[in-house]
Write a protein that holds these residues in place. Sequence first.
Motif, PDB file in Angstrom:
ATOM      1  N   MET A 115       1.166  11.332  12.647  1.00 23.02           N
ATOM      2  CA  MET A 115       1.168  10.897  11.458  1.00 23.02           C
ATOM      3  C   MET A 115      -0.013  11.285  10.420  1.00 23.02           C
ATOM      4  SD  MET A 115       3.909  10.278   9.402  1.00 23.02           S
ATOM      5  CE  MET A 115       5.039   9.517  10.505  1.00 23.02           C
ATOM      6  N   GLU A 116      -0.099  12.213   9.815  1.00 24.35           N
ATOM      7  CA  GLU A 116      -1.380  12.713   8.840  1.00 24.35           C
ATOM      8  C   GLU A 116      -1.655  11.585   7.934  1.00 24.35           C
ATOM      9  OE1 GLU A 116      -1.288  17.488   9.164  1.00 24.35           O
ATOM     10  OE2 GLU A 116      -0.283  16.379   7.952  1.00 24.35           O
ATOM     11  N   TYR A 117      -0.668  11.255   7.131  1.00 22.25           N
ATOM     12  CA  TYR A 117      -0.928  10.426   6.089  1.00 22.25           C
ATOM     13  C   TYR A 117       0.078   9.054   6.233  1.00 22.25           C
ATOM     14  CZ  TYR A 117      -3.801  14.024   4.143  1.00 22.25           C
ATOM     15  OH  TYR A 117      -4.722  14.941   3.723  1.00 22.25           O
ATOM     16  N   LEU A 118      -0.070   7.900   5.454  1.00 22.80           N
ATOM     17  CA  LEU A 118       0.730   6.813   5.200  1.00 22.80           C
ATOM     18  C   LEU A 118       2.218   7.384   4.686  1.00 22.80           C
ATOM     19  CD1 LEU A 118       1.076   3.777   5.730  1.00 22.80           C
ATOM     20  CD2 LEU A 118       0.475   3.476   3.134  1.00 22.80           C
ATOM     21  N   GLU A 119       3.081   7.155   5.463  1.00 22.11           N
ATOM     22  CA  GLU A 119       4.542   7.645   5.208  1.00 22.11           C
ATOM     23  C   GLU A 119       5.496   6.509   4.188  1.00 22.11           C
ATOM     24  OE1 GLU A 119       5.050   5.720   9.264  1.00 22.11           O
ATOM     25  OE2 GLU A 119       3.439   6.582   7.994  1.00 22.11           O
ATOM     26  N   TYR A 120       4.849   5.862   3.226  1.00 24.91           N
ATOM     27  CA  TYR A 120       5.479   4.808   2.693  1.00 24.91           C
ATOM     28  C   TYR A 120       5.079   5.077   1.138  1.00 24.91           C
ATOM     29  CZ  TYR A 120       6.315   2.010   6.479  1.00 24.91           C
ATOM     30  OH  TYR A 120       6.914   1.546   7.994  1.00 24.91           O
ATOM     31  N   PRO A 121       6.177   4.513   0.135  1.00 22.81           N
ATOM     32  CA  PRO A 121       5.660   4.712  -1.222  1.00 22.81           C
ATOM     33  C   PRO A 121       4.593   4.241  -1.578  1.00 22.81           C
ATOM     34  CG  PRO A 121       8.112   4.376  -0.967  1.00 22.81           C
ATOM     35  CD  PRO A 121       7.545   4.113   0.414  1.00 22.81           C
ATOM     36  N   VAL A 122       4.049   4.759  -2.772  1.00 21.51           N
ATOM     37  CA  VAL A 122       2.728   4.273  -3.119  1.00 21.51           C
ATOM     38  C   VAL A 122       2.439   2.590  -3.451  1.00 21.51           C
ATOM     39  CG1 VAL A 122       1.026   4.217  -5.164  1.00 21.51           C
ATOM     40  CG2 VAL A 122       2.173   6.223  -4.189  1.00 21.51           C
ATOM     41  N   LEU A 123       3.404   2.037  -4.015  1.00 20.68           N
ATOM     42  CA  LEU A 123       3.412   0.548  -4.352  1.00 20.68           C
ATOM     43  C   LEU A 123       3.461  -0.164  -2.984  1.00 20.68           C
ATOM     44  CD1 LEU A 123       2.871  -1.210  -6.592  1.00 20.68           C
ATOM     45  CD2 LEU A 123       5.233  -1.676  -6.843  1.00 20.68           C
TER      46      LEU A 123
END
Length: 504
Positions: A115-123
């Motif tokens: 997983m290259e980046y966090l896969e959750y919405p910003v908040l």
Amino acid sequence: MAVMTSTRVQQSGPVLPTEEDEVAAEGSELLGGPVGRHALLGSTWWTPVRVVALVALGLFALGMVQKIPCYNGGWFFGANAQYTHACYSDIPHLFQGRGFADGLVPYFDRLNGDMEYLEYPVLTGVFMEVASWLTPGGDDLVHREQVYWLVNSGMLMICAVVLAVCVSRTHRRRPWDGLLVALAPAAALTATINWDLLAVALTAVAMLLWSRKRSFGFGVLLGLATAAKLYPVLLLGPVLLLCWRTGRWREFGKALGGTAAAWLLVNLPVILLAPDGWAKFYTFSQERGVDFGSFWLILSQRLSSPPSTDTINTLATLLMVLACALLAVLTLTAPRRPRFAQLAFLVVAAFILTNKVYSPQYVLWLVPLAALARPRWRDFLIWQAGEVLYFLGIWLYLAYTSGGKGAMGLSQEGYHLAILCHLLTTLYLCAVVVRDILLPERDPVRASGDDDPSGGVLDGAPDLHVYGRAARPPQHSGGIYTDWGKGPEERPESFTGEERERRA
């Protein structure tokens, strides 16, 4: 054409579940029986909202206790134990897996691994990051993961209390309906699996503001909720349909503007400064294959040639569009305008039923909506029983598939039955809500004399755009119209001849 429908005259005072709900009356025997005629309601510190808040705290704490076997080792030593004890949580695993243990900044710093980046919405990412700031450093990673889970649980506990209080206050005359949320067993079991409670609590605050006729504030909170999880934006659909039926376009514009403004305020800085990291949530959702809990998984595991991810994405989207179209027809042709909470429950349930994944914590999305849409303990507990069975089923299935040869647990066929329990009980509750819309005298909220207490500006509003049978009220109604809490000067019998002609 303004259409006014006939129904019961509104009662005064709070609605007591023990007087209208057989299950609530039987359950109250554990606490001394139903409330008596001469009970001094509201004269002590123990107001309904405070009781609901304390019960929510207690059930949340029990949910944390249920995770103790994992906290004491199941998350860290022997992966199968977290499944056999049904106490799995994403929170401790993602502390290191998403770079929080190493001080990486979500969306900006690239992660090691698949997983290259966090896969959750910003908040939600902000929520996770704040919890990592409150987690002390050190060389003992297991201890840090334990503390990270505890910090997140404390923050999520606040969300749980906010959620229960907001549901209790949304329907002014029905504060005890908040107990449905506070005592929901599936909610207690899933509250600390992931971070969904943040979006659920923000959505509950938004619905409370809408019920208080604060359309722009509703939009702002809904935008924040959508910045934490995608599903809350679906509530704009029911608002659009109900405002269409009543001609309240200005209120819908305020809600839409508030939603867009709040969502952009949270997301725009990350979009501009870290576009690849920001987009990960959306690309991951699109590229993700069929996963646990959906009927798509049953089809994929049963068919010799399962459909591709792109095909399932297309089919799931078409099914959701079809469900929304049917909701639009229902809203504009129902004999009486549906309540906001009813449509909100149905549209989110449609999204859950058609989606290609159903994680166990997704039940949290529906709990407050179900309590407001159908506040009856029997139907609520039938649905919750299906969700608890699914909660146990998914962990036993994972124990079976990950435990190696001879592992104990639930086979694929057993897991499919657990999925069907979730699907059928959710469909059952949807069917009951639709029946309440078509037969409003069966609706518990309207049976006590209210119109749409969570509807805000829609509460008691006349219809301007209706179609089908709704546009042709039955002749035997006699033109009876209920005040729904309006003053005598607003009742039809006080209208002048010109006013009655205009409203006809």
